[in-house]
Write an enzyme that holds these catalytic residues in place. Structure first.
Site, short mmCIF file in Angstrom:
data_model
loop_
_atom_site.label_atom_id
_atom_site.label_comp_id
_atom_site.label_asym_id
_atom_site.label_seq_id
_atom_site.Cartn_x
_atom_site.Cartn_y
_atom_site.Cartn_z
N CYS A 86 9.78 12.68 41.73
CA CYS A 86 11.06 11.98 41.77
C CYS A 86 10.91 10.61 42.46
O CYS A 86 10.25 9.73 41.91
CB CYS A 86 12.13 12.85 42.43
SG CYS A 86 13.81 12.34 42.02
N HIS A 181 12.05 18.02 39.72
CA HIS A 181 11.60 18.70 40.94
C HIS A 181 10.92 20.03 40.62
O HIS A 181 11.59 21.05 40.41
CB HIS A 181 12.79 18.95 41.88
CG HIS A 181 13.28 17.71 42.54
ND1 HIS A 181 12.76 17.25 43.74
CD2 HIS A 181 14.23 16.81 42.17
CE1 HIS A 181 13.38 16.13 44.07
NE2 HIS A 181 14.27 15.84 43.14
N GLU A 183 9.36 21.92 42.61
CA GLU A 183 9.37 22.83 43.76
C GLU A 183 10.58 23.76 43.78
O GLU A 183 10.58 24.77 44.49
CB GLU A 183 9.29 22.04 45.07
CG GLU A 183 10.52 21.23 45.43
CD GLU A 183 10.54 19.84 44.81
OE1 GLU A 183 11.25 18.98 45.36
OE2 GLU A 183 9.87 19.61 43.78
N GLY A 237 13.28 39.02 68.20
CA GLY A 237 13.40 38.29 66.95
C GLY A 237 12.07 38.23 66.23
O GLY A 237 11.03 38.63 66.76
N VAL A 238 12.08 37.69 65.03
CA VAL A 238 10.88 37.69 64.19
C VAL A 238 9.73 36.93 64.84
O VAL A 238 8.61 37.43 64.95
CB VAL A 238 11.19 37.08 62.80
CG1 VAL A 238 9.91 36.91 61.98
CG2 VAL A 238 12.17 37.96 62.04
N SER A 240 9.01 35.73 68.04
CA SER A 240 8.38 36.23 69.27
C SER A 240 7.73 37.58 69.04
O SER A 240 6.71 37.90 69.67
CB SER A 240 9.40 36.30 70.41
OG SER A 240 10.40 37.27 70.17
N SER A 241 8.26 38.38 68.13
CA SER A 241 7.67 39.70 67.85
C SER A 241 6.30 39.55 67.20
O SER A 241 5.35 40.27 67.54
CB SER A 241 8.59 40.51 66.93
OG SER A 241 9.83 40.76 67.56
#
Length: 525
Positions: A86, A181, A183, A237-238, A240-241
Site C-alpha cells: 500500500c 493488504h 496481511e 496472567g498469561v 507472567s505465567s
C-alpha cells in the site's frame, strides 16, 4: 547446540498503518524471525540488522504531503528483496522514479485484482479465473493515492478496474509492490503471498518455532543468570505465567515468585494461582495478602486514571518491600512482550497519545539495583500463548479473556470498596459460568461485569429492595482496536440476570451494554 533462531530475519519498516503489527505476526507464523522498526531507521542500523528481506508497511499519509515518511535510500541499495504494501508500494514507486497520483477518493474494502503477469509473489495463487483465463484474487484495499507510472525496470503484475497498478515487480532487483493488504484475513490468500516472499524470494528457513524459541530462551537465561537468584511478580496472567514456567525450566529453585493479592482479582483467583504454580508445578511462590492496603489507598478516589496510578504505585511499594527481604535475588524478571517494546521505542519523528496508562512493573524503583530478565520481549501475545502450551500450562488459562492490570479497580466505577468488589466478583463469576455452560465463552472476544455505583428499586417476594446495579459487557473483535457488542441470545441474558439477582443479596438490577468501540472503549474505565 541450539539453533540460531535469529539467523534469518525480515525487517519491517512501519509507516503508520494500523495493520503493521499484523504483518510481523504473519511473518512469525510462517516460521521466520522479524522485527518491526520505525520508517526513519538509519543505514547503519539496517546494515547491523542484516535482514534477508525488507517489508515496507502501509500508512495513513500521502506521498504528496509535506514531510510524509520515506524509506531510507539504503533499503533499495542493500541488495535484498523489498516488498512494499500500500503506502510502502507508493513511496517505493515515487522514490525510484515512478509517479503517484493523489486522489480525494479512497478505495476501501473488498476488491478483485486480475493477475496480468506472473511473478514469484503471486505464484500459483488464484481465487477465481477471469473470462480471459487470468487468475483473480480476492483482496482488501485501503488507499487514497495510487501509482500512476511505474519506475524503470518495473512491470505491472496485477490490476483492477480503478487501479491499473495493483501489483508491480522489478524482476532483477526483486522489488515487489501491492496496493492491497495481504496481511489481513480479508485478502483470502494473503498469507501465501507473504510466505512466497519470506520463504521463496528471501529464501529464509523456518527456524522460528515454539520449541526452538523455548530452547533459545532457556539457554540465554542460563547464560545471563548463572547461579544467581531471580524474583518475579507473578499475577496469574498469561505473560507472567509463561515467564515463570520458562525461568523454572532454566534455573529451577533459584526462582522466587511473588504473588500480590490486591483484593481486586476475580473470584477464587488467588487460590487458583497458588494451587497451579505452587502445588501442581512446584514453583517457589510467596503470597502477599495486600487487599486492605490497596483498598485503603484507593479510598476516596473515583477518577479512573488516578485509580490506575494508585494501584500501580502500591504494587511497586509492596513488591519492593518483599524483594528487599530476598537478599540473594540479583535479577528481576518481567513479562514485557514485543508490542510493549514497539510502543516504547516509537519513531524518532513520531508522536503518540496515551488513551489509558499501561499497568505494568515498569515503574519499579531505581534503587532496586537488580538486573532485568525479559524472556518474552521478542514475542507477540499469540506466540506467548503457544509457548505456554508447549510448557504445559492449561489452554483455558492461556486463552482466558483479557483482564485489566488494575483488575476490578477499573470495573468498579468510581470509588472502590470491598463491598463493591465482593458483589462484582460473584456477579462476574455467574456471567462467565453461564457463557461456558452455553458454549458461548469462546464465541465472544471478551466478557465481563461492571459494578455501577447507583442503586435501583427492586422487588423480592413481597418485599421492596433498594440495591446496586451491574452491567454485563461482551464484545466481538479481531484486534481490540475496534469492537462490536456481542448479540447474545435474550434467553441467555435473562438467565444470567435472574441468577445474579436471585443468588446475590445486594444487587437489584442487571443491564447489558450495547455500545461498540468506537465510540465507547471496551472497558468502562
Amino acid at each position: 547446540m541450539t539453533t540460531n533462531i535469529h539467523d534469518q530475519r525480515i525487517l519491517i519498516l512501519d509507516f503508520g498503518s494500523q495493520y503493521t503489527q499484523l504483518i510481523a505476526r504473519r511473518v512469525r507464523e510462517i516460521g521466520v524471525y522479524c522485527e518491526l522498526w520505525a520508517w526513519d531507521v538509519t543505514e547503519e542500523q539496517i546494515r547491523e540488522f542484516n535482514p534477508n528481506g525488507i517489508i515496507l508497511s502501509g500508512g495513513p499519509e500521502s506521498v504528496h504531503a509535506k514531510d510524509s515518511p520515506r524509506a531510507p535510500q539504503y533499503v533499495f541499495d542493500a541488495g535484498v528483496p523489498v516488498f512494499g504494501i500500500c503506502y510502502g508500494m507508493q513511496t517505493m514507486a515515487e522514490q525510484l522514479g515512478g509517479a503517484v497520483l493523489g486522489s480525494d477518493m479512497r478505495e476501501f474494502g473488498y476488491a478483485q485484482v486480475e493477475v496480468v503477469e506472473q511473478m514469484a509473489l503471486l505464484n500459483n495463487i488464484e481465487d477465481h479465473v477471469s473470462p480471459n483465463g487470468n487468475a483473480l484474487l480476492d483482496v482488501w484495499m485501503s488507499h487514497g493515492d495510487k501509482v500512476a507510472a511505474v519506475p524503470d525496470g518495473f512491470i505491472t503484475a496485477a490490476k483492477t478496474d480503478s487501479c491499473p497498478f495493483a501489483a508491480i515487480v522489478h524482476p532483477e532487483k526483486q522489488f515487489y509492490g501491492v496496493q492491497f493488504h495481504p496481511e489481513v484475513t480479508h485478502t483470502r490468500q494473503g498469507q501465501r503471498m507473504l510466505s512466497h516472499f519470506v520463504l521463496d524470494i528471501c529464501q529464509c528457513e523456518k527456524l522460528w518455532t515454539p520449541d526452538a524459541i523455548i530452547e533459545d530462551a532457556v539457554a540465554r537465561m542460563k547464560k545471563q543468570i548463572g547461579d544467581d537468584e531471580v524474583i518475579l511478580g507473578l499475577s496469574g496472567g498469561v505473560d507472567s505465567s509463561v515467564v515463570a514456567m520458562l525461568l523454572h525450566r532454566a534455573i529451577g529453585k533459584n526462582l522466587t515468585c511473588v504473588f500480590v493479592d490486591n483484593g481486586l482479582l476475580r473470584l477464587n483467583e488467588g487460590q487458583q494461582v497458588m494451587d497451579m504454580f505452587g502445588d501442581h508445578f512446584g514453583l517457589n511462590i510467596i503470597k502477599i495478602d495486600a487487599e486492605e492496603r490497596f483498598l485503603s489507598a484507593l479510598a476516596g478516589t473515583d477518577e479512573p486514571e488516578a485509580k490506575r496510578k494508585i494501584i500501580g504505585r502500591v504494587f511497586v511499594e509492596v513488591f519492593d518491600e518483599e524483594s528487599k527481604k530476598l537478599k540473594n535475588a540479583k535479577w528481576l524478571a518481567q513479562g514485557t512482550i514485543y508490542p510493549d517494546v514497539i510502543e516504547s521505542a516509537g519513531s524518532a519523528t513520531g508522536k503518540a497519545h496515551v488513551i489509558k496508562s499501561h499497568h505494568n512493573v515498569g515503574g519499579l524503583p531505581d534503587d532496586m539495583a537488580m538486573g532485568l530478565v525479559e524472556p518474552l520481549r521478542e514475542l507477540f501475545k499469540d506466540e506467548v500463548r503457544k509457548i505456554g502450551l508447549e510448557l504445559g500450562l492449561p489452554y483455558d488459562m492461556l486463552y482466558r479473556h483479557p483482564f485489566p492490570g488494575p483488575g476490578l479497580g477499573v470495573r468498579v466505577l468510581g470509588e472502590v470498596k470491598k463491598e463493591y468488589c465482593d458483589l462484582l466478583r460473584r456477579a462476574d463469576a455467574i456471567f462467565i459460568d453461564e457463557l461456558h455452560k452455553h458454549d458461548l465463552y469462546n464465541k465472544v472476544s471478551q466478557a465481563f461485569t461492571v459494578f455501577l455505583p447507583v442503586k435501583s428499586v427492586g422487588v423480592m417476594g413481597d418485599a421492596r429492595k433498594y440495591d446496586w446495579v451491574v452491567s454485563l459487557r461482551a464484545v466481538e473483535t479481531i484486534d481490540f482496536m475496534t469492537a462490536h457488542w456481542a448479540h447474545l441470545p435474550y434467553e441467555f441474558l435473562g438467565k444470567v440476570s435472574n441468577r445474579i439477582i436471585n443468588e446475590i443479596d445486594g444487587i437489584s438490577r442487571v443491564v447489558y451494554d450495547i455500545s461498540g468501540k468506537p465510540p465507547a472503549t471496551i472497558e468502562w474505565e
